[in-house]
Motif scaffolding. Structure first.
Motif, PDB file in Angstrom:
ATOM      1  N   PHE A   6       0.650  -0.984   0.009  1.00 56.42           N
ATOM      2  CA  PHE A   6      -0.024  -0.003   0.190  1.00 56.42           C
ATOM      3  C   PHE A   6       0.928   1.325  -0.010  1.00 56.42           C
ATOM      4  O   PHE A   6       0.581   2.267  -0.832  1.00 56.42           O
ATOM      5  CB  PHE A   6      -1.029  -0.081   1.197  1.00 56.42           C
ATOM      6  CG  PHE A   6      -1.770   1.272   1.459  1.00 56.42           C
ATOM      7  CD1 PHE A   6      -2.630   1.641   0.340  1.00 56.42           C
ATOM      8  CD2 PHE A   6      -1.528   2.065   2.537  1.00 56.42           C
ATOM      9  CE1 PHE A   6      -3.315   2.874   0.606  1.00 56.42           C
ATOM     10  CE2 PHE A   6      -2.431   3.027   2.788  1.00 56.42           C
ATOM     11  CZ  PHE A   6      -3.281   3.472   1.747  1.00 56.42           C
ATOM     12  N   TYR A 100      -5.369  -2.156   8.986  1.00 58.00           N
ATOM     13  CA  TYR A 100      -4.677  -1.574   8.091  1.00 58.00           C
ATOM     14  C   TYR A 100      -4.790  -2.304   6.550  1.00 58.00           C
ATOM     15  O   TYR A 100      -4.842  -1.678   5.609  1.00 58.00           O
ATOM     16  CB  TYR A 100      -3.142  -1.379   8.254  1.00 58.00           C
ATOM     17  CG  TYR A 100      -2.884  -0.698   9.590  1.00 58.00           C
ATOM     18  CD1 TYR A 100      -3.159   0.710   9.750  1.00 58.00           C
ATOM     19  CD2 TYR A 100      -2.484  -1.359  10.552  1.00 58.00           C
ATOM     20  CE1 TYR A 100      -2.780   1.491  10.784  1.00 58.00           C
ATOM     21  CE2 TYR A 100      -1.979  -0.689  11.852  1.00 58.00           C
ATOM     22  CZ  TYR A 100      -2.493   0.698  12.045  1.00 58.00           C
ATOM     23  OH  TYR A 100      -2.073   1.493  13.059  1.00 58.00           O
ATOM     24  N   ALA A 103      -8.470  -1.598   5.298  1.00 62.11           N
ATOM     25  CA  ALA A 103      -8.610  -0.336   4.650  1.00 62.11           C
ATOM     26  C   ALA A 103      -7.752  -0.107   3.382  1.00 62.11           C
ATOM     27  O   ALA A 103      -8.406   0.505   2.437  1.00 62.11           O
ATOM     28  CB  ALA A 103      -8.254   0.699   5.570  1.00 62.11           C
ATOM     29  N   ALA A 104      -6.463  -0.655   3.468  1.00 66.75           N
ATOM     30  CA  ALA A 104      -5.684  -0.525   1.966  1.00 66.75           C
ATOM     31  C   ALA A 104      -6.478  -1.284   0.638  1.00 66.75           C
ATOM     32  O   ALA A 104      -6.502  -0.239  -0.138  1.00 66.75           O
ATOM     33  CB  ALA A 104      -4.474  -1.029   2.233  1.00 66.75           C
ATOM     34  N   ILE A 107      -9.550   1.257  -0.259  1.00 67.53           N
ATOM     35  CA  ILE A 107      -9.234   2.483  -0.938  1.00 67.53           C
ATOM     36  C   ILE A 107      -8.726   2.247  -2.080  1.00 67.53           C
ATOM     37  O   ILE A 107      -8.889   2.904  -3.176  1.00 67.53           O
ATOM     38  CB  ILE A 107      -8.432   3.212   0.006  1.00 67.53           C
ATOM     39  CG1 ILE A 107      -8.310   4.814  -0.658  1.00 67.53           C
ATOM     40  CG2 ILE A 107      -7.087   2.792   0.298  1.00 67.53           C
ATOM     41  CD1 ILE A 107      -7.709   5.869   0.162  1.00 67.53           C
ATOM     42  N   LEU A 130      -5.206  11.064   0.026  1.00 67.75           N
ATOM     43  CA  LEU A 130      -5.364   9.378   0.110  1.00 67.75           C
ATOM     44  C   LEU A 130      -5.117   8.919   1.416  1.00 67.75           C
ATOM     45  O   LEU A 130      -5.720   8.260   2.051  1.00 67.75           O
ATOM     46  CB  LEU A 130      -4.466   8.691  -1.079  1.00 67.75           C
ATOM     47  CG  LEU A 130      -4.805   9.002  -2.367  1.00 67.75           C
ATOM     48  CD1 LEU A 130      -3.690   8.394  -3.235  1.00 67.75           C
ATOM     49  CD2 LEU A 130      -6.234   8.533  -2.615  1.00 67.75           C
ATOM     50  N   VAL A 131      -4.094   9.486   2.160  1.00 63.44           N
ATOM     51  CA  VAL A 131      -3.646   9.041   3.636  1.00 63.44           C
ATOM     52  C   VAL A 131      -4.670   9.388   4.545  1.00 63.44           C
ATOM     53  O   VAL A 131      -5.415   8.667   5.432  1.00 63.44           O
ATOM     54  CB  VAL A 131      -2.255   9.456   3.981  1.00 63.44           C
ATOM     55  CG1 VAL A 131      -2.156   8.980   5.547  1.00 63.44           C
ATOM     56  CG2 VAL A 131      -1.183   8.832   3.220  1.00 63.44           C
ATOM     57  N   TYR A 134      -7.703   7.234   3.838  1.00 63.43           N
ATOM     58  CA  TYR A 134      -7.317   5.845   4.413  1.00 63.43           C
ATOM     59  C   TYR A 134      -7.555   5.875   6.034  1.00 63.43           C
ATOM     60  O   TYR A 134      -7.738   4.735   6.719  1.00 63.43           O
ATOM     61  CB  TYR A 134      -5.914   5.492   4.026  1.00 63.43           C
ATOM     62  CG  TYR A 134      -5.255   4.419   4.554  1.00 63.43           C
ATOM     63  CD1 TYR A 134      -5.773   3.056   4.339  1.00 63.43           C
ATOM     64  CD2 TYR A 134      -4.259   4.262   5.788  1.00 63.43           C
ATOM     65  CE1 TYR A 134      -4.860   1.955   4.705  1.00 63.43           C
ATOM     66  CE2 TYR A 134      -3.650   3.070   6.116  1.00 63.43           C
ATOM     67  CZ  TYR A 134      -4.065   2.045   5.706  1.00 63.43           C
ATOM     68  OH  TYR A 134      -3.577   0.945   6.021  1.00 63.43           O
ATOM     69  N   CYS A 138      -9.572   3.354   8.070  1.00 64.11           N
ATOM     70  CA  CYS A 138      -9.126   2.470   9.350  1.00 64.11           C
ATOM     71  C   CYS A 138     -10.072   2.625  10.560  1.00 64.11           C
ATOM     72  O   CYS A 138     -10.252   1.719  11.222  1.00 64.11           O
ATOM     73  CB  CYS A 138      -7.744   2.784   9.758  1.00 64.11           C
ATOM     74  SG  CYS A 138      -6.442   2.228   8.414  1.00 64.11           S
TER      75      CYS A 138
END
Length: 442
Positions: A6, A100, A103-104, A107, A130-131, A134, A138
């Protein structure tokens, strides 16, 4: 999707933290992507924290208090020092790997399904956008009770500014990122005030500049009559510094008794941050007890915020390392003041680096006469740095120094000199420099 995969995917997008670029801040991409994902940011009640200095510490304090009160609280901060997961987790640590990874997958799958002609304005997503999305995912997948979001840059157009929080918090305003936020305190305060929303309480933290306070109050009054100035509501006394903690007593009409707090986040600025955190928690969740607040402060800790660390075993004569990511005149002034209060008889050396956009001409004189040995370098390889300007600033300030452009070699040299002299070593000026230091063996 594994986290490393990711992160490699993320690195294909523009990262402002590595390459500062104008014209990339707006909220339409965030609204578009979050809508595609079911608006995860709206599913968890949250706190939103902006400011020039102290927003990370204040965020951590709030999350730690909520955790001490028995809630599961997500915490989103930046930058990370060593591990990307430092940005997205809880007050006490990381989520399980599957959070994690799920969620990765979600997205990446969503973004890969979006055609270029669907993007708002035809504009590609950025790394930080994007983070941030993310992080929303999460927290949704982890099922947290609350989330605390630290603003990345500014406020009005920051990627986090699509949340509707229980309370907004604005910590101390300084001149910073002037090429993006404006060249006056008033302009910067106006950008930070962009997180204030209709009908939502606002906590205004300690302000050094009257112009900042006036602008924040003016902005708050436009949207809500529920604004709190933390310096007015909470007083403190009996401050006692120790090597790795600070004991403070807080009093307020908010509390049924004085709070006796032992803070692991040290320094005068952390007292201001604590006051803002207390106001935020009590205004949003008045049922939280004094005991939970005291325990939350005792537990709250952030890397590189006056972090007192044992030196590597190969340098046994160094008394201690003090790591602090301070990079403005005010924040570095406070670091030096805290060293003098916590280590009044200790001799210190200095390792310093800063990014090219920092006010090194004004920072350098602060170190004059304070340190026995000074080593200058670049803040790793990520951020742009003009070491020639740093050298010139220290020369003009009348400070003797050794300049070593290679960050790793500079760290080794500074450690060697401090070890030979039996001094302590302050490492400051950049979170990226500290990230390099933390890669050393224990």
């Amino acid at each position: 999707m594994k986290l490393n995969d990711f992160l490699a995917w993320l690195d294909t997008y523009l990262n402002f933290e590595k390459k500062q670029t104008k014209g990339i801040f707006w909220l339409e991409s965030m609204r578009f992507l979050c809508d595609r994902l079911g608006n995860p940011q709206d599913k968890i009640q949250c706190f939103h924290i902006a400011g020039s200095k102290g927003k990370g510490s204040t965020s951590k304090m709030i999350a730690s208090i909520l955790e001490s009160a028995g809630y599961k609280c997500g915490l989103y901060t930046s930058p990370h020092i060593k591990d990307f997961r430092e940005r997205i987790g809880t007050a006490s640590g990381f989520f399980d790997d599957d959070i994690y990874e799920k969620a990765a997958e979600k997205i990446v799958d969503c973004v890969n399904r979006i055609n270029a002609d669907e993007l708002p304005g035809g504009r590609a997503f950025t790394w930080f956008e994007l983070v941030t999305v993310y992080a929303f995912l999460c927290f949704e997948i982890a099922g947290v009770d609350y989330a605390v979001y630290e603003v990345g840059l500014g406020g009005r157009l920051d990627s986090t500014n699509i949340v509707r929080p229980l309370v907004s918090v604005i910590t101390q305003i300084e001149l910073e990122h002037t090429e993006f936020l404006g060249d006056t305190i008033e302009k910067i305060a106006g950008e930070k005030a962009g997180i204030i929303k209709e009908g939502i309480p606002v906590v205004i933290g300690h302000q050094k500049y009257d112009a900042a306070l006036e602008k924040l109050v003016e902005s708050a009054k436009k949207y809500t009559n529920q604004y709190i100035i933390s310096d007015v509501i909470i007083t403190f006394q009996d401050v006692k510094f120790e090597r790795s903690k600070m004991n403070v007593t807080f009093e307020s009409k908010f509390f049924s008794r004085p709070l006796k707090c032992s803070l692991r986040l040290i320094g005068e600025a952390q007292i201001w941050n604590a006051k803002a955190a207390l106001c935020a928690v009590k205004s949003a969740l008045p049922e939280i007890t004094e005991k939970a607040m005291e325990q939350g402060f005792s537990d709250a800790f952030l890397n590189a915020r006056f972090e007192v660390r044992t030196p590597p075993r190969s340098f046994p004569n160094i008394q201690c390392l003090v790591l602090d990511g301070a990079h403005t005149v005010n924040s570095i002034s406070l670091v030096i003041k805290t060293i003098e209060e916590c280590f009044p008889r200790q001799e210190f050396d200095l390792l310093f680096a800063c990014a090219a956009d920092k006010g090194v001409k004004d920072i350098a004189p602060l170190f004059f006469g304070k340190f026995f040995s000074v080593t200058l370098t670049r803040p790793g390889v990520v951020r742009q740095s003009d070491i020639a300007s740093v050298e010139a600033a220290f020369e003009n300030a009348g400070i003797d120094f050794e300049a070593i452009e290679d960050c790793s070699e500079a760290i080794k040299s500074a450690l060697k000199k401090a070890n030979e002299a039996g001094h302590a070593l302050l490492i400051t000026g950049s979170f990226y420099l500290i990230g390099c230091v933390t890669l050393l063996e224990p």
